[in-house]
Design an enzyme around this catalytic site. Structure first.
Site, PDB file in Angstrom:
ATOM      1  N   THR A 162       4.694   1.848  -0.469  1.00 18.36           N
ATOM      2  CA  THR A 162       3.676   2.663   0.180  1.00 18.36           C
ATOM      3  C   THR A 162       2.309   2.047  -0.102  1.00 18.36           C
ATOM      4  O   THR A 162       2.065   1.553  -1.194  1.00 18.36           O
ATOM      5  CB  THR A 162       3.716   4.110  -0.337  1.00 18.36           C
ATOM      6  N   THR A 180       3.682   4.262   4.786  1.00 18.14           N
ATOM      7  CA  THR A 180       4.860   4.115   3.925  1.00 18.14           C
ATOM      8  C   THR A 180       6.103   3.753   4.726  1.00 18.14           C
ATOM      9  O   THR A 180       6.283   4.218   5.856  1.00 18.14           O
ATOM     10  CB  THR A 180       5.123   5.398   3.118  1.00 18.14           C
ATOM     11  N   GLY A 250       3.035   6.387  -4.286  1.00 20.65           N
ATOM     12  CA  GLY A 250       3.629   6.837  -5.549  1.00 20.65           C
ATOM     13  C   GLY A 250       4.640   7.946  -5.474  1.00 20.65           C
ATOM     14  O   GLY A 250       4.833   8.676  -6.451  1.00 20.65           O
TER      15      GLY A 250
END
Length: 352
Positions: A162, A180, A250
């Site tokens: 991402t 992403t 994340g």
């Protein structure tokens, strides 16, 4: 997947000037300590960022503390305790209610309704770890609108896998973009002649079909449907002036990383680079057995106090990688910060 699937895909764009705006794709707008927070709509997770901020304000009012002062300064026991509890409450709701709004009526207004925030805040007691959080039952849009109308009448008055980037131009226009393809290189398949990778985000749907009376199956897999995602690119305004823009990669740590950077800027009065670099923690479940991921940098005595409350920690090297800008209203100064947790950089701006 066929070529027809790609040809028929329609990008959801919110245009408030349309005669009938597509509210399914309207940005989520909330407020926190005098700032306006504008973030991404479902199936992204911006609504839960705003929900966590709303919960913090409600808890401050109810219990008489202030984020950024005393036991609620950065890295203190009170701050880390209360942040984990609002994360757990929000992720319990996210697991049940977040999905593709073109297929399921995600109750954004209900999840942010003051009455619902009050109910959820009532589950949290500073200095304690609640055993578990279950998803709540937010009011319907019709109920929220009726309450708003009534109130107005009576008172007259939301890595390698991402990437996030934030851009500001000389005129102060800002874009905050998270892109992403899920895991490392997605499926590993490049669309021939088109230059983009196919993602492998099917695991972002529910592992098993959830369609029961207790679960609305908002995120069950269907053809043409987008899975829920944790991305939440965000803009912050002070009055009518944009003052910051940021986001992060994340996984489930994205929302919690953005929450903590927001508190660092608004409450802890840190410079941008310091706000981005300070250590973070993240918990993404309301269950009693969920552990908290934690970066190094928090005092051992603080961790010990939290463990005595019942929190269990898993050490991690990084939670998110926030890429951010701030701009000062009226002054023209613009600063950028790149999170060193992953590869990134600042170009064309001063670091601050």
């Amino acid at each position: 997947m066929t070529c027809a699937d790609l040809a028929n895909y329609q990008l959801g764009v919110f245009d408030p000037d349309l005669a009938v705006p597509d509210l399914n794709h309207a940005p989520v707008i909330g407020s926190y300590h005098g700032h306006t927070i504008v973030t991404a709509p479902p199936p992204s997770s911006g609504v839960f960022l705003v929900q966590m901020l709303d919960l913090l304000e409600r808890l401050e009012a109810r219990w008489g503390f202030s984020i950024g002062a005393g036991n609620y300064e950065f890295g203190e026991v009170g701050t880390l305790n209360i942040m984990q509890e609002v994360m757990r409450a929000a992720f319990a709701d996210r697991a049940r209610w977040l999905g593709d709004p073109d297929f399921f009526p995600v109750p954004v207004a209900g999840l942010l309704a003051p009455s619902y925030i009050q109910t959820r805040a009532g589950l949290i007691t500073p200095g304690q770890r609640r055993s578990s959080f279950s998803a709540g039952s937010p009011p319907t849009l019709a109920a929220v609108q009726q309450k708003q109308a009534s109130t107005k009448e009576e008172q007259e008055h939301e890595g390698v896998d991402t990437t996030h980037y934030t851009i500001i131009d000389e005129a102060g226009n800002v874009v905050s973009v998270t892109s992403t393809i899920s895991d490392l290189w997605g499926t590993g398949l490049m669309v021939r002649g088109r230059g983009f990778m196919l993602n492998n985000q099917l695991p972002n749907f529910n592992d098993d079909p959830q369609g029961t009376a207790a679960n609305p199956a908002a995120n069950d897999v269907e053809g043409g449907k987008s899975p829920r995602t944790t991305i939440a690119p965000t803009l912050v305004f002070l009055g009518d002036e944009l003052v910051a823009g940021y986001g992060s990669p994340g996984g489930t740590g994205i929302i919690n990383a953005i929450l903590q950077v927001t508190l660092n800027l608004v409450d802890h009065d840190l410079s941008l680079q310091t706000a981005v670099q300070r250590p973070r923690l993240s918990i993404d479940s309301g269950s009693s057995s969920a552990d908290t991921e934690i970066e190094s940098g928090f005092a051992a005595s603080v961790r010990s106090s939290l463990q005595n409350m019942g929190y269990d920690f898993d050490s991690t090297s990084s939670i998110g990688a926030v890429q951010a800008i701030v701009t000062y209203p009226g002054g023209g100064q613009q600063y950028g910060a790149a999170d060193t947790r992953r590869i990134g950089g600042v170009s064309g701006l001063d670091q601050h």
